[in-house]
Design a protein around this motif. Structure first.
Motif, mmCIF file in Angstrom:
data_model
loop_
_atom_site.group_PDB
_atom_site.id
_atom_site.type_symbol
_atom_site.label_atom_id
_atom_site.label_comp_id
_atom_site.label_asym_id
_atom_site.label_seq_id
_atom_site.Cartn_x
_atom_site.Cartn_y
_atom_site.Cartn_z
ATOM 1 N N UNK A 151 -13.493 10.893 3.814
ATOM 2 C CA UNK A 151 -13.430 11.936 4.835
ATOM 3 C C UNK A 151 -12.674 13.161 4.361
ATOM 4 N N UNK A 152 -12.715 13.453 3.075
ATOM 5 C CA UNK A 152 -12.030 14.614 2.527
ATOM 6 C C UNK A 152 -10.556 14.402 2.236
ATOM 7 N N UNK A 153 -10.038 13.230 2.558
ATOM 8 C CA UNK A 153 -8.615 12.933 2.338
ATOM 9 C C UNK A 153 -8.456 11.972 1.164
ATOM 10 N N UNK A 154 -7.453 12.249 0.324
ATOM 11 C CA UNK A 154 -7.150 11.339 -0.769
ATOM 12 C C UNK A 154 -6.658 10.009 -0.208
ATOM 13 N N UNK A 155 -7.121 8.923 -0.796
ATOM 14 C CA UNK A 155 -6.606 7.606 -0.413
ATOM 15 C C UNK A 155 -5.881 7.031 -1.619
ATOM 16 N N UNK A 156 -4.908 6.218 -1.385
ATOM 17 C CA UNK A 156 -4.046 5.719 -2.454
ATOM 18 C C UNK A 156 -4.492 4.411 -3.066
ATOM 19 N N UNK A 157 -5.798 4.185 -3.168
ATOM 20 C CA UNK A 157 -6.276 2.928 -3.728
ATOM 21 C C UNK A 157 -5.846 2.778 -5.185
ATOM 22 N N UNK A 158 -5.752 3.863 -5.901
ATOM 23 C CA UNK A 158 -5.339 3.821 -7.300
ATOM 24 C C UNK A 158 -3.889 3.365 -7.427
ATOM 25 N N UNK A 159 -3.029 3.845 -6.563
ATOM 26 C CA UNK A 159 -1.615 3.454 -6.601
ATOM 27 C C UNK A 159 -1.451 1.981 -6.227
ATOM 28 N N UNK A 160 -2.177 1.543 -5.228
ATOM 29 C CA UNK A 160 -2.117 0.140 -4.816
ATOM 30 C C UNK A 160 -2.657 -0.763 -5.923
ATOM 31 N N UNK A 161 -3.741 -0.348 -6.549
ATOM 32 C CA UNK A 161 -4.311 -1.105 -7.658
ATOM 33 C C UNK A 161 -3.342 -1.182 -8.835
ATOM 34 N N UNK A 162 -2.616 -0.112 -9.091
ATOM 35 C CA UNK A 162 -1.621 -0.106 -10.179
ATOM 36 C C UNK A 162 -0.511 -1.114 -9.894
ATOM 37 N N UNK A 163 -0.033 -1.156 -8.666
ATOM 38 C CA UNK A 163 1.036 -2.082 -8.305
ATOM 39 C C UNK A 163 0.573 -3.529 -8.433
ATOM 40 N N UNK A 164 -0.504 -3.862 -7.769
ATOM 41 C CA UNK A 164 -0.988 -5.246 -7.748
ATOM 42 C C UNK A 164 -1.519 -5.654 -9.126
ATOM 43 N N UNK A 212 0.631 6.442 -8.398
ATOM 44 C CA UNK A 212 0.100 5.434 -9.307
ATOM 45 C C UNK A 212 1.070 5.205 -10.475
ATOM 46 N N UNK A 213 1.563 6.269 -11.070
ATOM 47 C CA UNK A 213 2.507 6.130 -12.176
ATOM 48 C C UNK A 213 3.795 5.464 -11.694
ATOM 49 N N UNK A 214 4.287 5.874 -10.534
ATOM 50 C CA UNK A 214 5.530 5.301 -10.010
ATOM 51 C C UNK A 214 5.404 3.830 -9.647
ATOM 52 N N UNK A 215 4.359 3.480 -8.897
ATOM 53 C CA UNK A 215 4.202 2.088 -8.475
ATOM 54 C C UNK A 215 3.806 1.184 -9.639
ATOM 55 N N UNK A 216 2.999 1.703 -10.559
ATOM 56 C CA UNK A 216 2.642 0.914 -11.736
ATOM 57 C C UNK A 216 3.846 0.631 -12.604
ATOM 58 N N UNK A 217 4.689 1.636 -12.792
ATOM 59 C CA UNK A 217 5.928 1.442 -13.564
ATOM 60 C C UNK A 217 6.877 0.502 -12.836
#
Length: 158
Positions: free
Chosen positions: A62-75, A129-134
């Motif tokens: 819907x035009x909004x960024x979603x944080x799936x990449x950050x969640x994927x990095x963490x998990x 993504x960088x923060x949660x992955x680290x």
């Protein structure tokens, strides 16, 4: 007349213990091969995870960024760290995948030769993504370093 002791079953033969298996040189070679394969697979998984997460940074709904990449990095990084340790049974095996993942994401944060950024400064998902992955790699490292060797083999990391 017969007495009750006349009808006793014959005595059972004594069990002989099975001989101890001899250690084989092949088992040592197989163990080294499996440990190396586990470490290489963990590094490959970390590299593929970083590339996939970079591809998903700009995913919008819907035009909004979603944080799936950050969640994927963490998990994903928690899983890869656990896999690296369990596949090798060596605490050091967590660090090569962590370094590969971090190197790929930090290189992507820089400017390309054409002047483009893969992680733009106004894209909160990339920095998350960088923060949660680290953070995930830090959690795995702290859990391994703070636990005794007997403890880490007796239970899972999480």
């Amino acid at each position: 007349m017969s007495s009750p002791t006349d009808h006793q079953p014959p005595p059972e033969p004594a069990e002989t213990p099975a001989p101890e298996p001899r250690p084989s040189r092949d088992r040592g070679a197989v163990a080294v091969l499996l440990t190396t394969a586990g470490a290489l697979l963990a590094v490959l998984m970390a590299a593929l995870s970083a590339v996939l997460e970079l591809q998903l940074i700009s995913l919008r709904v819907g035009g909004q960024l979603i944080g799936v990449s950050a969640l994927l990095a963490l998990v994903g990084n928690l899983f890869i760290g656990r896999f690296a340790y369990r596949a090798t049974r060596h605490k050091w095996a967590v660090f090569p995948p962590a370094l590969v993942w971090l190197a790929i994401t930090l290189i992507a944060a820089g400017r390309t030769t054409e002047g483009d950024y893969l992680i733009a400064s106004n894209n909160w998902v990339g920095w998350a993504m960088i923060g949660l992955g680290s953070l995930a790699w830090t959690i795995v490292g702290i859990r391994l370093v703070s636990s005794s060797p007997a403890k880490t083999t007796a239970r899972t990391l999480y």
